[in-house]
Write an enzyme that holds these catalytic residues in place. Structure first.
Site, PDB file in Angstrom:
ATOM      1  N   TYR A  46      -1.654 -11.706  -2.502  1.00 15.65           N
ATOM      2  CA  TYR A  46      -0.814 -11.208  -3.599  1.00 15.65           C
ATOM      3  C   TYR A  46       0.676 -11.500  -3.380  1.00 15.65           C
ATOM      4  CZ  TYR A  46      -0.791  -7.106  -0.493  1.00 15.65           C
ATOM      5  OH  TYR A  46      -0.700  -6.266   0.594  1.00 15.65           O
ATOM      6  N   ASP A  81     -12.232  -1.930   0.973  1.00 15.50           N
ATOM      7  CA  ASP A  81     -11.970  -3.298   0.496  1.00 15.50           C
ATOM      8  C   ASP A  81     -13.131  -3.821  -0.356  1.00 15.50           C
ATOM      9  OD1 ASP A  81      -9.459  -3.652   1.632  1.00 15.50           O
ATOM     10  OD2 ASP A  81     -10.261  -4.439   3.507  1.00 15.50           O
ATOM     11  N   GLY A 119     -11.662 -10.859   7.783  1.00 18.35           N
ATOM     12  CA  GLY A 119     -11.931  -9.479   7.376  1.00 18.35           C
ATOM     13  C   GLY A 119     -12.129  -9.328   5.877  1.00 18.35           C
ATOM     14  N   ALA A 120     -11.253  -9.939   5.084  1.00 21.68           N
ATOM     15  CA  ALA A 120     -11.359  -9.806   3.629  1.00 21.68           C
ATOM     16  C   ALA A 120     -12.665 -10.430   3.131  1.00 21.68           C
ATOM     17  CB  ALA A 120     -10.162 -10.470   2.957  1.00 21.68           C
ATOM     18  N   GLY A 152     -13.560 -18.604   3.254  1.00 21.85           N
ATOM     19  CA  GLY A 152     -13.029 -17.739   4.305  1.00 21.85           C
ATOM     20  C   GLY A 152     -14.128 -16.937   4.970  1.00 21.85           C
ATOM     21  N   LYS A 171      -8.611  -3.988  11.951  1.00 21.05           N
ATOM     22  CA  LYS A 171      -9.743  -3.497  11.161  1.00 21.05           C
ATOM     23  C   LYS A 171     -11.070  -3.450  11.934  1.00 21.05           C
ATOM     24  CE  LYS A 171      -8.094  -4.568   6.527  1.00 21.05           C
ATOM     25  NZ  LYS A 171      -8.309  -5.298   5.276  1.00 21.05           N
ATOM     26  N   SER A 219       0.806  -1.224   0.000  1.00 16.25           N
ATOM     27  CA  SER A 219       0.000   0.000   0.000  1.00 16.25           C
ATOM     28  C   SER A 219       0.841   1.277   0.000  1.00 16.25           C
ATOM     29  CB  SER A 219      -0.935   0.034   1.207  1.00 16.25           C
ATOM     30  OG  SER A 219      -2.049  -0.753   0.965  1.00 16.25           O
TER      31      SER A 219
HETATM   32  P1  NDP Z   1      -8.246 -12.962   8.765  1.00 17.07           P
HETATM   33  O1  NDP Z   1      -7.209 -13.378   9.742  1.00 17.07           O
HETATM   34  O2  NDP Z   1      -9.319 -12.039   9.181  1.00 17.07           O
HETATM   35  O3  NDP Z   1      -8.973 -14.293   8.176  1.00 17.07           O
HETATM   36  C1  NDP Z   1      -8.198 -15.412   7.799  1.00 17.07           C
HETATM   37  C2  NDP Z   1      -9.078 -16.430   7.113  1.00 17.07           C
HETATM   38  O4  NDP Z   1      -8.242 -17.477   6.622  1.00 17.07           O
HETATM   39  C3  NDP Z   1     -10.102 -17.097   8.043  1.00 17.07           C
HETATM   40  O5  NDP Z   1     -11.258 -17.398   7.315  1.00 17.07           O
HETATM   41  C4  NDP Z   1      -9.351 -18.372   8.460  1.00 17.07           C
HETATM   42  O6  NDP Z   1     -10.200 -19.419   8.860  1.00 17.07           O
HETATM   43  C5  NDP Z   1      -8.702 -18.735   7.143  1.00 17.07           C
HETATM   44  N1  NDP Z   1      -7.585 -19.653   7.313  1.00 17.07           N
HETATM   45  C6  NDP Z   1      -6.380 -19.385   7.861  1.00 17.07           C
HETATM   46  N2  NDP Z   1      -5.612 -20.496   7.832  1.00 17.07           N
HETATM   47  C7  NDP Z   1      -6.341 -21.480   7.257  1.00 17.07           C
HETATM   48  C8  NDP Z   1      -6.095 -22.842   6.941  1.00 17.07           C
HETATM   49  N3  NDP Z   1      -4.923 -23.428   7.200  1.00 17.07           N
HETATM   50  N4  NDP Z   1      -7.073 -23.550   6.348  1.00 17.07           N
HETATM   51  C9  NDP Z   1      -8.258 -22.975   6.054  1.00 17.07           C
HETATM   52  N5  NDP Z   1      -8.559 -21.678   6.323  1.00 17.07           N
HETATM   53  C10 NDP Z   1      -7.601 -20.938   6.917  1.00 17.07           C
HETATM   54  O7  NDP Z   1      -7.435 -12.374   7.524  1.00 17.07           O
HETATM   55  P2  NDP Z   1      -7.965 -11.360   6.411  1.00 17.07           P
HETATM   56  O8  NDP Z   1      -9.310 -11.781   5.955  1.00 17.07           O
HETATM   57  O9  NDP Z   1      -7.768  -9.966   6.874  1.00 17.07           O
HETATM   58  O10 NDP Z   1      -6.871 -11.604   5.263  1.00 17.07           O
HETATM   59  C11 NDP Z   1      -6.861 -12.785   4.499  1.00 17.07           C
HETATM   60  C12 NDP Z   1      -5.891 -12.594   3.345  1.00 17.07           C
HETATM   61  O11 NDP Z   1      -6.402 -11.600   2.489  1.00 17.07           O
HETATM   62  C13 NDP Z   1      -4.497 -12.118   3.746  1.00 17.07           C
HETATM   63  O12 NDP Z   1      -3.548 -12.792   2.945  1.00 17.07           O
HETATM   64  C14 NDP Z   1      -4.517 -10.655   3.422  1.00 17.07           C
HETATM   65  O13 NDP Z   1      -3.229 -10.140   3.117  1.00 17.07           O
HETATM   66  C15 NDP Z   1      -5.399 -10.663   2.192  1.00 17.07           C
HETATM   67  N6  NDP Z   1      -6.049  -9.393   1.921  1.00 17.07           N
HETATM   68  C16 NDP Z   1      -5.928  -8.892   0.670  1.00 17.07           C
HETATM   69  C17 NDP Z   1      -6.564  -7.745   0.324  1.00 17.07           C
HETATM   70  C18 NDP Z   1      -6.405  -7.248  -1.050  1.00 17.07           C
HETATM   71  O14 NDP Z   1      -6.785  -6.102  -1.296  1.00 17.07           O
HETATM   72  N7  NDP Z   1      -5.903  -8.052  -1.986  1.00 17.07           N
HETATM   73  C19 NDP Z   1      -7.389  -6.992   1.277  1.00 17.07           C
HETATM   74  C20 NDP Z   1      -7.498  -7.613   2.576  1.00 17.07           C
HETATM   75  C21 NDP Z   1      -6.826  -8.774   2.870  1.00 17.07           C
HETATM   76  P3  NDP Z   1     -10.620 -19.614  10.413  1.00 17.07           P
HETATM   77  O15 NDP Z   1     -11.773 -18.691  10.639  1.00 17.07           O
HETATM   78  O16 NDP Z   1     -10.973 -21.040  10.505  1.00 17.07           O
HETATM   79  O17 NDP Z   1      -9.412 -19.237  11.234  1.00 17.07           O
END
Ligand code: NDP
Length: 271
Positions: free
Chosen positions: A218, A101, A127-128, A124, A65, A16
């Site tokens: 990414y 987002d 947050g995303a 998932g 967030k 960013s």
């Molecule tokens: P969060 O920590 O809020 O959520 C993580 C998610 O991943 C949860 O649903 C979690 O499941 C799941 N997860 C993690 N490990 C595993 C696994 N081994 N097997 C299955 N599910 C898994 O993260 P965010 O939502 O904030 O971010 C997620 C990704 O999105 C990051 O890589 C972030 O960088 C990217 N992102 C990209 C954006 C963009 O503009 N391209 C914007 C925002 C985020 P559980 O609930 O079971 O833990």
């Protein structure tokens, strides 16, 4: 000179700051953009003593967030409905939060298809995923959700059902192995699976040429999830697209000016 910051923990990986620096330079706006690691327990103090005094705008990333919302003077309708804030800006003397987002995700999708009526499988519930689910529901897509922790998927579905005052808007998928690929047009990975690792939640033979696969990760830009989809002939939307489009929206909020997404894209690939 205007000053902006991205706060989170970690923040070193984020693209960013470089997107915004390039955009400011392109439009000859004198400003700086710094990435600052703020630990969970320091968020309130940092905002009170640093954020409020030194910055014209602040971008928020994980894990702040949701928690940041209680330290603000107000928030937009969009971030209230999503339940997460990724952008802070000043409205008169008030520090206000909003979420870019969702619009970033929507524009990334719209670059390939019109989501209206499309059958979407969203993986998932973090947050995303929340922002993407909001964008898809707003665009009248049909959303199915799977998450490793089913309670979180249920909470996400309830969150939107409750806000709309209607019955379930999101269909929950309990077993990833039993999902029929033919039931979906668009499949989105909004989990951490694939982040700096060669893994996908879906088996290689899941993919059909009719699918569109979208990724939020990414680093790397080509994940196994996208590589498997592309190998089957599916179209793909890489994780930079959502990032770039949400940054374009942020830029508009902070500077009141449009920036060409291609300029942000150039910054993404140059840095
Ligand atoms: P969060 O920590 O809020 O959520 C993580 C998610 O991943 C949860 O649903 C979690 O499941 C799941 N997860 C993690 N490990 C595993 C696994 N081994 N097997 C299955 N599910 C898994 O993260 P965010 O939502 O904030 O971010 C997620 C990704 O999105 C990051 O890589 C972030 O960088 C990217 N992102 C990209 C954006 C963009 O503009 N391209 C914007 C925002 C985020 P559980 O609930 O079971 O833990």
């Amino acid at each position: 000179m205007k000053r902006f910051a991205l706060i989170g923990d970690p923040v070193a990986y984020s693209r960013s700051p470089s997107l915004h620096r390039t955009a400011m330079s392109e439009l000859e706006i004198e400003g700086e953009f710094v990435a600052i690691r703020v630990k969970k327990e320091n968020l309130s103090d940092w905002l009170k003593y640093e954020g409020r005094n030194n910055f014209d705008g602040i971008a928020i990333t994980s894990p702040h967030k949701e928690t940041i919302r209680s330290f603000l003077d107000g928030e937009s309708e969009v971030s209230r409905l999503i339940g997460a804030v990724n952008t802070l800006f000043w409205r008169d003397k008030f520090l206000v939060g909003t979420n870019t987002d969702a619009i970033g995700a929507l524009r990334a999708i719209q670059g390939i298809i019109n989501p209206v009526g499309k059958r979407v499988l969203l993986l998932g519930a973090g947050g995303a995923a929340k922002a993407i689910a909001f964008a898809l529901l707003t665009a009248k897509a049909q959303v199915s959700l799977w998450n490793r922790t089913p309670e979180k998927a249920l909470n996400l579905a309830h969150h939107f059902t409750h806000n709309e005052g209607k019955q379930a808007l999101i269909h929950l998928q309990e077993n990833l192995q039993k999902i029929n690929p033919q039931d979906f047009d668009l499949v989105i990975n909004a989990t951490l699976v694939g982040l700096n690792e060669w893994k996908s939640l879906l088996p290689e033979d899941f993919w059909l040429p009719s699918h569109i696969a979208m990724e939020v990760i990414y680093t790397p830009l080509e994940t196994k999830f996208l590589a498997d989809a592309a190998a089957a002939g599916a179209e793909i939307i890489t994780g930079d697209q959502m990032l770039i489009h949400q940054a374009v929206e942020q830029f508009h909020i902070w500077h009141g000016k449009e920036i060409d997404p291609d300029i942000m894209a150039r910054a993404f690939f140059e840095n």
